[in-house]
Scaffold this motif. Sequence first.
Motif, PDB file in Angstrom:
ATOM      1  N   ALA A 115       0.792  -1.045  -0.108  1.00 43.97           N
ATOM      2  CA  ALA A 115      -0.053  -0.045  -0.019  1.00 43.97           C
ATOM      3  C   ALA A 115       0.844   1.298  -0.209  1.00 43.97           C
ATOM      4  N   THR A 116       2.115   1.360   0.750  1.00 44.30           N
ATOM      5  CA  THR A 116       2.900   2.380   0.831  1.00 44.30           C
ATOM      6  C   THR A 116       3.481   2.772  -0.452  1.00 44.30           C
ATOM      7  N   PHE A 117       4.145   1.552  -1.305  1.00 44.81           N
ATOM      8  CA  PHE A 117       4.511   1.712  -2.582  1.00 44.81           C
ATOM      9  C   PHE A 117       3.597   2.307  -3.439  1.00 44.81           C
ATOM     10  N   LEU A 118       2.143   1.828  -3.282  1.00 47.55           N
ATOM     11  CA  LEU A 118       1.130   2.198  -4.195  1.00 47.55           C
ATOM     12  C   LEU A 118       0.987   3.605  -4.092  1.00 47.55           C
ATOM     13  N   ARG A 119       0.922   4.290  -3.016  1.00 45.28           N
ATOM     14  CA  ARG A 119       0.965   5.865  -2.946  1.00 45.28           C
ATOM     15  C   ARG A 119       1.964   6.302  -3.781  1.00 45.28           C
ATOM     16  N   GLY A 120       3.124   6.049  -3.688  1.00 39.75           N
ATOM     17  CA  GLY A 120       4.322   6.461  -4.091  1.00 39.75           C
ATOM     18  C   GLY A 120       4.033   6.307  -5.823  1.00 39.75           C
ATOM     19  N   LEU A 121       3.365   5.229  -6.098  1.00 39.12           N
ATOM     20  CA  LEU A 121       2.949   4.938  -7.545  1.00 39.12           C
ATOM     21  C   LEU A 121       2.193   5.802  -8.087  1.00 39.12           C
ATOM     22  N   LEU A 122       1.054   6.137  -7.323  1.00 36.07           N
ATOM     23  CA  LEU A 122       0.186   7.051  -7.618  1.00 36.07           C
ATOM     24  C   LEU A 122       0.526   8.672  -7.874  1.00 36.07           C
ATOM     25  N   ALA A 123       1.465   8.738  -6.930  1.00 36.03           N
ATOM     26  CA  ALA A 123       2.247  10.239  -6.919  1.00 36.03           C
ATOM     27  C   ALA A 123       2.890  10.334  -8.328  1.00 36.03           C
ATOM     28  N   ALA A 124       3.776   9.172  -8.434  1.00 38.66           N
ATOM     29  CA  ALA A 124       4.389   9.350  -9.724  1.00 38.66           C
ATOM     30  C   ALA A 124       3.780   9.221 -11.001  1.00 38.66           C
ATOM     31  N   ARG A 125       2.754   8.557 -11.096  1.00 38.24           N
ATOM     32  CA  ARG A 125       1.689   8.477 -12.455  1.00 38.24           C
ATOM     33  C   ARG A 125       0.472   8.338 -12.193  1.00 38.24           C
ATOM     34  N   PRO A 126       0.033   9.844 -11.793  1.00 39.80           N
ATOM     35  CA  PRO A 126      -1.423   9.923 -11.285  1.00 39.80           C
ATOM     36  C   PRO A 126      -2.354   9.489 -12.413  1.00 39.80           C
ATOM     37  N   ASP A 127      -1.897   9.540 -13.772  1.00 37.44           N
ATOM     38  CA  ASP A 127      -2.969   9.122 -14.700  1.00 37.44           C
ATOM     39  C   ASP A 127      -2.933   7.656 -15.202  1.00 37.44           C
ATOM     40  N   ALA A 128      -1.989   7.034 -14.439  1.00 38.06           N
ATOM     41  CA  ALA A 128      -1.916   5.629 -14.807  1.00 38.06           C
ATOM     42  C   ALA A 128      -3.248   4.936 -14.584  1.00 38.06           C
ATOM     43  N   ASP A 129      -3.323   3.774 -15.386  1.00 35.62           N
ATOM     44  CA  ASP A 129      -4.722   2.891 -15.036  1.00 35.62           C
ATOM     45  C   ASP A 129      -4.076   1.768 -14.239  1.00 35.62           C
ATOM     46  N   ILE A 130      -4.350   1.736 -13.117  1.00 39.30           N
ATOM     47  CA  ILE A 130      -3.707   0.705 -12.175  1.00 39.30           C
ATOM     48  C   ILE A 130      -4.594  -0.003 -11.537  1.00 39.30           C
ATOM     49  N   THR A 131      -4.218  -1.508 -11.876  1.00 41.40           N
ATOM     50  CA  THR A 131      -4.825  -2.611 -11.188  1.00 41.40           C
ATOM     51  C   THR A 131      -3.937  -3.239 -10.158  1.00 41.40           C
ATOM     52  N   VAL A 132      -4.570  -3.370  -9.011  1.00 40.00           N
ATOM     53  CA  VAL A 132      -3.823  -4.186  -7.702  1.00 40.00           C
ATOM     54  C   VAL A 132      -4.426  -5.456  -7.810  1.00 40.00           C
ATOM     55  N   ILE A 133      -3.396  -6.525  -7.679  1.00 35.72           N
ATOM     56  CA  ILE A 133      -4.037  -7.933  -7.286  1.00 35.72           C
ATOM     57  C   ILE A 133      -3.329  -8.136  -5.725  1.00 35.72           C
ATOM     58  N   GLY A 134      -4.384  -8.182  -5.133  1.00 34.34           N
ATOM     59  CA  GLY A 134      -4.398  -8.218  -3.566  1.00 34.34           C
ATOM     60  C   GLY A 134      -4.014  -9.669  -3.294  1.00 34.34           C
ATOM     61  N   ASN A 135      -3.142  -9.874  -2.036  1.00 29.13           N
ATOM     62  CA  ASN A 135      -2.976 -11.122  -1.323  1.00 29.13           C
ATOM     63  C   ASN A 135      -4.229 -11.331  -0.458  1.00 29.13           C
ATOM     64  N   THR A 136      -4.826 -12.310  -0.475  1.00 25.68           N
ATOM     65  CA  THR A 136      -6.025 -12.582   0.554  1.00 25.68           C
ATOM     66  C   THR A 136      -5.383 -14.007   1.333  1.00 25.68           C
ATOM     67  N   ALA A 137      -4.135 -14.347   1.379  1.00 28.44           N
ATOM     68  CA  ALA A 137      -3.815 -15.581   2.113  1.00 28.44           C
ATOM     69  C   ALA A 137      -3.879 -15.528   3.557  1.00 28.44           C
ATOM     70  N   ASP A 138      -3.681 -14.104   3.998  1.00 29.22           N
ATOM     71  CA  ASP A 138      -3.594 -13.737   5.390  1.00 29.22           C
ATOM     72  C   ASP A 138      -4.964 -13.533   5.849  1.00 29.22           C
ATOM     73  N   ASP A 139      -6.197 -13.833   5.163  1.00 33.70           N
ATOM     74  CA  ASP A 139      -7.382 -13.618   5.799  1.00 33.70           C
ATOM     75  C   ASP A 139      -7.810 -14.407   6.586  1.00 33.70           C
ATOM     76  N   ILE A 140      -8.628 -14.099   7.668  1.00 33.33           N
ATOM     77  CA  ILE A 140      -9.107 -14.882   8.678  1.00 33.33           C
ATOM     78  C   ILE A 140     -10.411 -14.474   9.215  1.00 33.33           C
ATOM     79  N   THR A 141     -11.136 -15.461   9.693  1.00 29.75           N
ATOM     80  CA  THR A 141     -12.441 -15.386  10.182  1.00 29.75           C
ATOM     81  C   THR A 141     -12.579 -15.256  11.653  1.00 29.75           C
ATOM     82  N   LEU A 142     -12.867 -13.872  12.112  1.00 26.75           N
ATOM     83  CA  LEU A 142     -12.932 -13.662  13.785  1.00 26.75           C
ATOM     84  C   LEU A 142     -14.107 -13.340  14.136  1.00 26.75           C
TER      85      LEU A 142
END
Lengths: 325, 325
Positions: free
Chosen positions: B13-40
Amino acid sequence: MRLTVLAGGVGGATFLRGLLAARPDADITVIGNTADDITLFGLRVCPDLDTVMYTLGNGISVERGWGREDETWVVKEELAAYGVQPTWFGLGDRDIATHLVRTQMLDAGYGLSAVTEALCARWQLPVRLLPMSDQRIETHVVVDDPENPGARKAIHFQEYWVRLHAEVPAHEIVVVGQEQAKPGPGVLEAIADCDVLLLPPSNPVVSIGTILGVPGIRDAVRATKAPVVGVSPIIGTGPVRGMADKVLAAIGVKSTAAAVGLHHGSRTTGGVLDGWLIDTSDADQLYEINGAGIAGHAVPLWMNDVPTTAAIATAALDLAERLRR
Amino acid sequence: MRLTVLAGGVGGATFLRGLLAARPDADITVIGNTADDITLFGLRVCPDLDTVMYTLGNGISVERGWGREDETWVVKEELAAYGVQPTWFGLGDRDIATHLVRTQMLDAGYGLSAVTEALCARWQLPVRLLPMSDQRIETHVVVDDPENPGARKAIHFQEYWVRLHAEVPAHEIVVVGQEQAKPGPGVLEAIADCDVLLLPPSNPVVSIGTILGVPGIRDAVRATKAPVVGVSPIIGTGPVRGMADKVLAAIGVKSTAAAVGLHHGSRTTGGVLDGWLIDTSDADQLYEINGAGIAGHAVPLWMNDVPTTAAIATAALDLAERLRR
């Protein structure tokens, strides 16, 4: 002394506080109404059980009469920010923890009575609180459908009560799931094996009525050796609290103490009452009540504080002693 | 410019903030990790997706790096008062609303990707956030069983990470459900149809590793026409943030920028990288990286603030341009 009490929400819980003050050493079992339970945001909410639990556990908001004291509403605000419905039900943050524990236990396969016992353990409740049934029972109300003129629709009781403030005509009360339900564990025994069975001034239709409507409970009340004494939820032509008059109209019963007493009926003629406590201002209705085979008695019925409520509870127990067979 | 980014939680997420600042007009897709999901408490919690969502939606707690700003902890306190476990996971009240909406939608039959899209709509996210899979995948960690000396047991990654602070030896990482899972809707397309594929300094084992481990994703990364550039999550012998060194040890990989780069491997020899950005202090490792067929490049990699992070993102994109086939 073993006392069993059929209770709805705020009225029942308020009466119970008085009863506990009047008889602190009594062994009290409360059979709680579950027909206004509702699932919201995936959480199973039991408003009447929780009102009894929070009230007798000293966690209730005294000002509101329902929900937790020192409550916050952050989750509700956030749910609204996500645009999810409904927004009209007051789910506080402290309250939500109760529903999370309940829902998780229900999902794990525990019955509502076991869940309720686990929740009450934290509150060190001075009574045993039993849900009227472990099965899902939900009161729905048939109202006009504002989107289809001339048509009607059934909505959940909470939507009628909380969102619509019972301000639209209720044409019919439908208690979904009731016919297939069984009394919860211990319920029939608590009715059969008590010294006095009390009906506090809870809503006669959607609280006392739905408890009695669980197959087997009305018969158990009719068969118990204990005297059965009720406290009128109507003073004059209005309810002690809440909007009982609205749902009484839906079942064709007048909003008077005598009419509600006669609606419950005398145990000598197929009903559930031996005695019926009404307010002194309604004393002119005693003749009608007694004429129906129910021992009427008039005392001040406004539950203004714990001492006045304890006096009402004492009057109900005194009436029960006079009616013991 | 279409950019696709494989991301874990805080580092991604921190890297993505920098990426958005560097390329505000880019069409960005993020593939997010879900393997640390948990049911609580019956709630489905997706820590990495939520960290990306809250960070890019300006709802993150900047101080903690996870969870919501202006957070309150009333539900958590109440759950503890009921004595329910676990108490070690930080579920804030605002955060709980997210999990309630997610859990209710999942229970209603929506896939995690549809749920994530619905949640992100509220946050008006400047990227498209896709879960790596709609199937349930959970990283477990094999540790010594303190109750049975000599024996081992598998615990949920969150228990290892949050409760135990990764302070006990991790003998093995087991990604439950991964072999049976499929990439989420749009994931393979986002990898195939982008101009640059980026691996931010997320955990190479339990974030990037679990994403690449979903059957089909590694092959798609290897096949894409876009250059693939990663940013080392290790500077010196320690992780940029988090405790990546602990789980690297579990899979027998040294905690150095070069070792992690070689672990990912060159696309010319069956791996997933074309380029690998390392910190200037690790420049002596460039020889080893380049020798493995990966184009190494050294720049300052500490993500101290948005401008320095934007510079890292720019360096990654510049390296990608040089590697375009």
